[in-house]
Design a protein around this motif. Sequence first.
Motif, PDB file in Angstrom:
ATOM      1  N   SER A 155     -20.660  -5.052  15.857  1.00 15.97           N
ATOM      2  CA  SER A 155     -21.257  -6.411  15.379  1.00 15.97           C
ATOM      3  C   SER A 155     -22.242  -6.500  14.903  1.00 15.97           C
ATOM      4  O   SER A 155     -22.454  -7.841  14.276  1.00 15.97           O
ATOM      5  N   LYS A 173     -22.745 -10.341  12.469  1.00 16.92           N
ATOM      6  CA  LYS A 173     -23.792 -10.522  12.824  1.00 16.92           C
ATOM      7  C   LYS A 173     -23.865 -10.884  10.949  1.00 16.92           C
ATOM      8  O   LYS A 173     -24.503 -12.798  11.267  1.00 16.92           O
ATOM      9  N   ARG A 208     -22.793 -11.697  19.799  1.00 20.94           N
ATOM     10  CA  ARG A 208     -23.132 -10.485  19.325  1.00 20.94           C
ATOM     11  C   ARG A 208     -22.386 -10.052  19.379  1.00 20.94           C
ATOM     12  O   ARG A 208     -22.213  -8.384  18.853  1.00 20.94           O
ATOM     13  N   GLN A 209     -22.103  -9.257  20.556  1.00 20.26           N
ATOM     14  CA  GLN A 209     -21.310  -8.311  21.351  1.00 20.26           C
ATOM     15  C   GLN A 209     -20.655  -8.775  22.468  1.00 20.26           C
ATOM     16  O   GLN A 209     -21.108  -9.370  23.455  1.00 20.26           O
TER      17      GLN A 209
END
Length: 178
Positions: A41, A45, A89-90
Amino acid sequence: MQATGLPAGWEVRHSNSKNLPYYFNPLTKESKWEPPLDTDSETLKTYMGQYHTANLRTENAGAKDLSGQIRCAHLLVKHRDSRRPASWRQAQITRSKEDAYGIIQDYETRIKNGSTSLGDLATTESDCPSARKRGDLGFFGKGDMQKEFEEASFVLKPGEVSPIVETASGLHIIERLE
């Protein structure tokens, strides 16, 4: 893992219809809006912030009728009880609602004291794909958004920032742009 943080075989592509990046595996032909499992992640990012964040300009609306519509940006923090507990992001969001509140309260403080802008924070911290557009959701009218989000948005004047707003999607801070 590659420089994107995605597992082997996955790449970032850009959707022309939604004007947003998505994740694609050319071997399996699978595509997703959220990153696949086993994504790093933090690396993703950083990569997305460098290569897939739009430099926004107010677009000419042309012949489109925008009467009754407003334009807002937002920063979204999801939690495990959110409607879809995953984001760009996750792949799986496991934080509690209480943890999400702590995170977004910190963002709210930083925005309101002027140490950062909502757009700058949204670029790397928002759990919404609109992060690539500095949180910009474009123009919308009544009935287009979740009730709580709409009510908070339409009372703002251009340039104003909302307090924390809770919806089924998670926790938001909203900035009225136009």
